[in-house]
Write a protein that holds these residues in place. Structure first.
Motif, short mmCIF file in Angstrom:
data_model
loop_
_atom_site.label_atom_id
_atom_site.label_comp_id
_atom_site.label_asym_id
_atom_site.label_seq_id
_atom_site.Cartn_x
_atom_site.Cartn_y
_atom_site.Cartn_z
N THR A 25 0.85 -1.20 0.00
CA THR A 25 0.00 0.00 0.00
C THR A 25 0.88 1.25 0.00
N ARG A 26 1.91 1.23 0.82
CA ARG A 26 2.84 2.37 0.89
C ARG A 26 3.52 2.59 -0.45
N MET A 27 4.06 1.53 -1.01
CA MET A 27 4.86 1.66 -2.22
C MET A 27 3.98 2.01 -3.43
N SER B 145 0.96 3.38 -3.41
CA SER B 145 0.33 4.70 -3.34
C SER B 145 1.37 5.78 -3.61
N GLN B 146 2.59 5.56 -3.14
CA GLN B 146 3.66 6.52 -3.45
C GLN B 146 3.89 6.58 -4.96
N HIS B 147 3.80 5.44 -5.58
CA HIS B 147 3.99 5.38 -7.03
C HIS B 147 2.86 6.12 -7.75
N ALA C 14 2.15 10.93 3.06
CA ALA C 14 2.63 10.04 1.98
C ALA C 14 3.66 10.78 1.13
N LYS C 15 4.62 10.01 0.63
CA LYS C 15 5.65 10.60 -0.22
C LYS C 15 5.27 10.45 -1.69
N TYR C 16 5.98 11.17 -2.52
CA TYR C 16 5.96 10.95 -3.97
C TYR C 16 7.40 11.14 -4.43
N SER C 17 7.70 10.75 -5.67
CA SER C 17 9.11 10.72 -6.07
C SER C 17 9.78 12.09 -5.96
N SER C 18 10.96 12.06 -5.35
CA SER C 18 11.75 13.27 -5.12
C SER C 18 11.97 14.07 -6.40
N ILE C 19 12.06 13.40 -7.52
CA ILE C 19 12.43 14.08 -8.78
C ILE C 19 11.45 15.18 -9.15
N VAL D 161 13.46 1.47 -16.09
CA VAL D 161 14.40 0.50 -15.49
C VAL D 161 13.79 -0.07 -14.21
N ASN D 162 13.22 0.81 -13.40
CA ASN D 162 12.62 0.39 -12.13
C ASN D 162 11.36 -0.46 -12.37
N GLN D 163 10.53 -0.01 -13.31
CA GLN D 163 9.21 -0.62 -13.47
C GLN D 163 9.24 -1.92 -14.27
N ASN E 118 21.34 1.68 3.28
CA ASN E 118 20.53 2.64 4.01
C ASN E 118 19.07 2.59 3.57
N SER E 119 18.61 1.41 3.15
CA SER E 119 17.26 1.27 2.59
C SER E 119 16.44 0.35 3.50
N PRO E 120 15.72 0.93 4.49
CA PRO E 120 15.07 0.11 5.51
C PRO E 120 14.01 -0.85 4.96
N ASN E 121 13.38 -0.51 3.83
CA ASN E 121 12.28 -1.36 3.35
C ASN E 121 12.73 -2.50 2.44
N SER E 122 13.97 -2.40 1.94
CA SER E 122 14.39 -3.33 0.89
C SER E 122 14.34 -4.80 1.31
N VAL F 6 8.49 -8.37 -3.98
CA VAL F 6 7.85 -7.17 -4.55
C VAL F 6 8.95 -6.47 -5.34
N LYS F 7 10.07 -6.24 -4.67
CA LYS F 7 11.27 -5.79 -5.38
C LYS F 7 12.03 -7.03 -5.83
N ARG F 8 12.59 -6.99 -7.03
CA ARG F 8 13.38 -8.13 -7.50
C ARG F 8 14.85 -7.76 -7.64
N THR G 110 17.85 -4.62 -6.12
CA THR G 110 18.02 -3.59 -5.09
C THR G 110 18.09 -2.20 -5.73
N ASN G 111 17.98 -1.18 -4.88
CA ASN G 111 18.06 0.21 -5.36
C ASN G 111 19.38 0.43 -6.12
N ASP G 112 20.49 -0.04 -5.54
CA ASP G 112 21.80 0.20 -6.17
C ASP G 112 21.95 -0.58 -7.48
N1 BYC Z 1 11.54 9.86 -3.68
O1 BYC Z 1 13.69 1.80 2.08
P1 BYC Z 1 13.67 2.55 0.78
C1 BYC Z 1 7.02 8.13 -12.11
C2 BYC Z 1 11.67 6.85 0.45
S1 BYC Z 1 8.49 7.42 -11.63
C3 BYC Z 1 10.81 9.94 -2.55
O2 BYC Z 1 14.71 2.23 -0.22
P2 BYC Z 1 11.69 1.35 -0.89
C4 BYC Z 1 6.96 8.96 -13.32
C5 BYC Z 1 10.91 5.56 0.62
O3 BYC Z 1 9.54 5.71 0.25
C6 BYC Z 1 8.64 7.52 -9.87
N2 BYC Z 1 10.93 9.05 -1.54
O4 BYC Z 1 12.21 2.42 0.14
C7 BYC Z 1 7.96 8.94 -14.23
C8 BYC Z 1 11.11 5.30 2.10
O5 BYC Z 1 10.26 6.14 2.86
P3 BYC Z 1 8.96 5.57 3.67
C9 BYC Z 1 7.73 6.64 -9.07
C10 BYC Z 1 11.79 8.04 -1.71
O6 BYC Z 1 10.22 1.47 -0.99
C11 BYC Z 1 7.90 9.78 -15.32
C12 BYC Z 1 12.51 5.83 2.35
O7 BYC Z 1 12.79 6.74 1.30
N3 BYC Z 1 8.14 5.28 -9.08
O8 BYC Z 1 6.09 8.00 -11.39
O9 BYC Z 1 12.26 0.01 -0.55
C13 BYC Z 1 6.87 10.66 -15.47
C14 BYC Z 1 13.54 4.72 2.37
O10 BYC Z 1 13.70 4.13 1.06
C15 BYC Z 1 12.55 7.89 -2.87
C16 BYC Z 1 7.90 4.46 -8.05
O11 BYC Z 1 7.37 4.88 -7.05
C17 BYC Z 1 12.41 8.85 -3.88
N4 BYC Z 1 13.13 8.82 -5.00
O12 BYC Z 1 12.35 1.79 -2.29
C18 BYC Z 1 5.85 10.69 -14.53
C19 BYC Z 1 8.31 3.03 -8.23
N5 BYC Z 1 13.34 6.79 -2.73
O13 BYC Z 1 7.91 5.30 2.60
C20 BYC Z 1 5.89 9.83 -13.46
C21 BYC Z 1 7.86 2.15 -7.13
C22 BYC Z 1 13.07 6.28 -1.53
O14 BYC Z 1 9.39 4.30 4.36
N6 BYC Z 1 8.64 2.33 -5.91
N7 BYC Z 1 12.16 7.04 -0.90
O15 BYC Z 1 8.58 6.69 4.58
C23 BYC Z 1 9.84 1.74 -5.73
O16 BYC Z 1 10.39 1.07 -6.59
C24 BYC Z 1 10.46 1.90 -4.37
O17 BYC Z 1 9.45 2.31 -3.48
C25 BYC Z 1 11.65 2.90 -4.33
C26 BYC Z 1 12.09 3.06 -2.86
C27 BYC Z 1 12.81 2.34 -5.12
C28 BYC Z 1 11.25 4.27 -4.87
#
Ligand code: BYC
Length: 319
Positions: free
Chosen positions: A39-41, A43-45, A109-114, A138-140, A208-212, A220-222, A224-226
């Motif tokens: 739900t966290r991941m 919804s953030q996406h 809730a967070k959204y992508s830093s970019i 690459v991620n998706q 430094n990735s607590p959820n990985s 869910v992840k296949r 790692t971030n790095d």
């Molecule tokens: N921005 O333990 P970690 C798109 C947070 S593309 C903000 O490594 P996880 C688009 C993380 O949520 C972008 N926050 O987390 C493209 C966690 O905080 P909480 C969207 C970030 O989940 C083009 C904390 O840092 N894609 O939409 O294992 C045009 C520790 O991180 C970020 C997705 O969301 C960040 N960059 O891995 C328009 C893909 N990075 O929640 C639109 C799905 C980390 O514990 N998500 N955090 O408080 C993922 O693949 C993974 O959730 C992540 C992070 C790799 C992003």
């Protein structure tokens, strides 16, 4: 957290299914942590897709030609579709999208830093397509093999569209990079500003990735971030070379043995500041989403009234 005794058999079965490569579907039993993490991941996406419309949407009225305007419009509409698609996927986990939206607006809730960086010139639209959509693919592509069925299936369709986005972005960059010296300088400037934030999209480093650990365990992840960050860099450096654009990292060099492009230190203090709300556009982005929410109040009220009327009509017919 220890598992209550009656759940341990269910958990063993769940983990065996994941190990066998089966998809977990909405009505299947799942541990609460799995549901919470997804739900966290997800919804953030979904929030990222919706907020991600803002920096590019900013350029629709200023696109330099009709062709560019049409493709940008289509791309931004696609992002809206991706957001709605992923919100639907998140709802299969039993959460309401109004609650998710409330979490975005009040900062839970967070959204992508970019998307907290501005798009200052037309070249930024090209570079966002090239780098940001490139990173998203690459991620998706890997998330398309995630263990949760609705999320994985959403990713298959979304990746197809992201590929088109990336190509339109790269083509914008190509035309500008082969244009006048001013146009090429515009692309270089956009790359200088967006390169490092694009690398941060992959999240903190693995140490430094607590959820990985949990997400990898449950597939869910296949990767790692790095690992994904490195893959993105390896794919992107040759594309930059083909454009004649320099990536702003003096430490970037090919390791002939591993085949990896080694890179310099990411400024994690910038990443954490952006996550804390201190990026250049955090306030602007949330204000824009809040305004859209407020402006849409009458639509929600009308839809609710219509649904109630339909329900009342059905009850009258049934009585
Ligand atoms: N921005 O333990 P970690 C798109 C947070 S593309 C903000 O490594 P996880 C688009 C993380 O949520 C972008 N926050 O987390 C493209 C966690 O905080 P909480 C969207 C970030 O989940 C083009 C904390 O840092 N894609 O939409 O294992 C045009 C520790 O991180 C970020 C997705 O969301 C960040 N960059 O891995 C328009 C893909 N990075 O929640 C639109 C799905 C980390 O514990 N998500 N955090 O408080 C993922 O693949 C993974 O959730 C992540 C992070 C790799 C992003």
């Amino acid at each position: 957290m220890p598992v209550p005794p009656d759940e341990s058999a269910l958990l063993a079965d769940f983990e065996a299914r994941i190990a066998a490569g089966e998809s977990i579907e909405p009505k299947d039993w799942m541990p609460e942590r799995y549901r919470k993490q997804l739900t966290r991941m997800m919804s953030q996406h979904a929030h990222s897709e919706i907020v991600g419309m803002l920096p590019e949407g900013n350029w629709i009225t200023r696109a330099p030609s009709l062709r560019r305007k049409l493709s940008l419009l289509a791309k931004v509409q696609d992002e809206a579709g991706h957001g709605l698609y992923i919100y639907c996927g998140t709802e299969t986990l039993g959460v309401d999208r109004h609650e998710l939206n409330a979490q975005l607006l009040d900062g839970r809730a967070k959204y992508s830093s970019i998307f907290n960086y501005p798009t200052l010139t037309w070249a930024d639209v090209g570079v966002v397509g090239w780098l940001v959509d490139g990173a998203a693919i690459v991620n998706q592509t890997v998330l398309a093999k995630a263990s949760y069925g609705p999320y994985a299936r959403a990713m298959v369709r979304i990746c197809k569209e992201e590929n088109f986005h990336k190509r339109q972005g790269y083509e914008v960059c190509m035309v500008l990079a082969k244009g006048t010296p001013e146009q090429k300088a515009m692309v270089q400037d956009a790359v200088n500003r967006l390169w490092w934030p694009s690398l941060m999209m992959f999240g903190p480093s693995d140490t430094n990735s607590p959820n990985s650990a949990e997400l990898l365990k449950w597939r869910v992840k296949r990767k790692t971030n790095d690992e994904l960050r490195q893959r993105f860099i390896n794919l992107t450096v040759p594309q930059a070379i083909a454009l004649g654009i320099t990536l702003p990292d003096p430490d970037l060099k090919l390791n002939e043995e591993t085949g990896n492009w080694e890179f310099g230190e990411i400024d994690w203090s910038e990443f954490h500041a952006v996550l804390k709300g201190e990026g250049p556009c955090n306030h602007e982005r949330i204000a824009a989403r809040q305004k859209a929410h407020d402006d849409g109040a009458w639509v929600r009220a009308a839809a609710t009234a219509y649904a109630e009327k339909q329900q009342a009509r059905k009850s009258t017919v049934a009585a």
